[in-house]
Design an enzyme around this catalytic site. Structure first.
Site, PDB file in Angstrom:
ATOM      1  N   THR A 136       2.338   0.786  -5.132  1.00  0.00           N
ATOM      2  CA  THR A 136       2.871  -0.280  -5.987  1.00  0.00           C
ATOM      3  C   THR A 136       2.241  -0.271  -7.373  1.00  0.00           C
ATOM      4  OG1 THR A 136       2.984  -1.607  -3.951  1.00  0.00           O
ATOM      5  CG2 THR A 136       3.452  -2.726  -6.040  1.00  0.00           C
ATOM      6  N   MET A 152      -8.496   0.692  -5.037  1.00  0.00           N
ATOM      7  CA  MET A 152      -7.978   2.056  -5.166  1.00  0.00           C
ATOM      8  C   MET A 152      -8.961   2.960  -4.440  1.00  0.00           C
ATOM      9  SD  MET A 152      -6.346   2.112  -8.989  1.00  0.00           S
ATOM     10  CE  MET A 152      -5.234   3.436  -8.517  1.00  0.00           C
ATOM     11  N   HIS A 155       7.275  -7.346  -2.287  1.00  0.00           N
ATOM     12  CA  HIS A 155       7.068  -6.602  -1.040  1.00  0.00           C
ATOM     13  C   HIS A 155       8.081  -7.051   0.018  1.00  0.00           C
ATOM     14  CE1 HIS A 155       3.500  -4.653  -2.444  1.00  0.00           C
ATOM     15  NE2 HIS A 155       2.738  -5.728  -2.426  1.00  0.00           N
ATOM     16  N   ARG A 177       8.040  -7.700  -9.353  1.00  0.00           N
ATOM     17  CA  ARG A 177       7.642  -6.967  -8.147  1.00  0.00           C
ATOM     18  C   ARG A 177       7.930  -7.782  -6.899  1.00  0.00           C
ATOM     19  NH1 ARG A 177       1.627  -6.233  -8.163  1.00  0.00           N
ATOM     20  NH2 ARG A 177       1.639  -7.996  -9.619  1.00  0.00           N
ATOM     21  N   LYS A 226       0.821  -1.223   0.000  1.00  0.00           N
ATOM     22  CA  LYS A 226       0.000   0.000   0.000  1.00  0.00           C
ATOM     23  C   LYS A 226       0.852   1.270   0.000  1.00  0.00           C
ATOM     24  CE  LYS A 226      -3.513  -0.611  -0.521  1.00  0.00           C
ATOM     25  NZ  LYS A 226      -4.095  -0.988  -1.860  1.00  0.00           N
ATOM     26  N   PHE A 251      -4.476   9.120 -10.505  1.00  0.00           N
ATOM     27  CA  PHE A 251      -5.301   8.253  -9.659  1.00  0.00           C
ATOM     28  C   PHE A 251      -6.695   8.088 -10.249  1.00  0.00           C
ATOM     29  CE2 PHE A 251      -8.247   7.391  -6.197  1.00  0.00           C
ATOM     30  CZ  PHE A 251      -7.640   6.314  -5.582  1.00  0.00           C
ATOM     31  N   SER A 298      -4.185   2.810   4.759  1.00  0.00           N
ATOM     32  CA  SER A 298      -4.480   2.147   3.493  1.00  0.00           C
ATOM     33  C   SER A 298      -4.404   0.629   3.639  1.00  0.00           C
ATOM     34  CB  SER A 298      -3.499   2.627   2.421  1.00  0.00           C
ATOM     35  OG  SER A 298      -3.819   2.076   1.169  1.00  0.00           O
TER      36      SER A 298
END
Length: 296
Positions: A52, A257, A109, A107, A49, A230, A139
């Site tokens: 990404t 989102m 995390h 990717r 969050k 966004f 988030s």
């Protein structure tokens, strides 16, 4: 219809070297750790969050020279696999990465100490995005609420304790951002801040473009700024995760989102929580040169 056990809210987190991770990821750990990175891999690295999907779409558009049609070739989660993702019987993130042609954009995390060693030995490029802890916490709370493959976060007050103690999936925000920040000069790491991307997206996109070795015309960069806003991405089914089954992400609880703003934490933190968080923040971030903007 009852959910399969692996999709129920009974999902447990297990620890690897003290870092809580989802059960299927831990069960697939040997495949993850033996993953063979390639020298031309670009790895997008974030704490959950932290922007990404946003940085992923920016990288995608730069890679495709701003060609919107090429960027719409498939949903975003299929373009750049998460290395540690595992959800049998689906192909794992490693399986998907192994099937990709070079150069690959991947990717993760994961904190740096858990990254497959081949990334370091191949001197890959890393693109890290950090977001301020308070907004990240909020988030992540809403994501935890809607993501059916994560444990139930409980109330905001309960989750507050879980987060500050680093007991959420992928571990402590503090350790994650500090870990990547401390090695930024030793490897090919471009370290960006979510708040800078909100404040001046064009400038930050140009940094990414240069890091990727691309030289795009200004009108193309302006187009990328527009297409990765966004509002655009929230309405785009290829980027808003609306194609994910409700049994995995229930967006009727909270949209994937949600707001994409800086300072939303003020709508959630009580005065007492904010004071307590600031004390903990000062202790945990003592000695680092990292500075975050908490509101614009």
């Amino acid at each position: 219809m009852a959910l399969a056990p692996e999709l129920s809210r009974q999902t447990k987190l297990k620890e690897v070297a003290g870092i809580p991770l989802m059960d299927p990821t831990v069960n697939n750990w040997s495949q993850i750790q033996t993953f063979k990175a390639k020298p031309d891999d670009l790895l997008i690295c974030t704490y959950p969050k932290s922007g990404t999907t946003w940085i992923q779409e920016i990288v995608n558009m730069i890679e495709q020279n701003g060609d919107v049609e090429k960027c719409q070739r498939t949903i975003i989660q299929h373009r750049h696999p998460v290395i540690e993702w595992a959800r049998p019987p689906q192909p794992s993130g490693v399986d998907k990465a192994n099937a990709m042609p070079a150069p690959r954009i991947l990717r993760t995390h994961l904190p740096p100490q858990l990254l497959p060693p081949s990334f370091w030995t191949n001197n890959c490029k890393y693109l890290y995005v950090a977001r301020n802890a308070k907004d990240c916490m909020v988030s992540y709370y809403h994501f935890y609420r809607m993501c059916q493959v994560l444990p139930n976060p409980g109330t905001w007050n309960e989750y507050f304790e879980t987060f500050i103690n680093g007991k959420v999936s992928w571990g402590s925000w503090f350790d994650h951002v500090k870990g990547w920040w401390e090695i930024r000069d030793r490897y090919q790491i471009l370290f960006l801040f979510y708040e800078d991307m909100k404040r001046d997206p064009k400038r930050e996109i140009q940094k990414v473009m240069q890091f990727m070795g691309k030289n795009l015309d200004e009108e193309v960069v302006d187009k990328i700024v527009l297409e990765t806003s966004f509002e655009k991405m929230k309405d785009n089914p290829l980027t808003n995760f609306s194609t994910i089954p409700k049994t995995i992400m229930d967006q009727s609880i909270s949209p994937f989102m949600r707001k994409g703003i800086v300072g939303d934490w003020k709508n959630h933190f009580t005065v007492a929580q904010n004071e307590r968080f600031d004390e903990i923040y000062e202790q945990k971030m003592d000695g680092t040169s990292l500075n975050f903007c908490m509101e614009l």
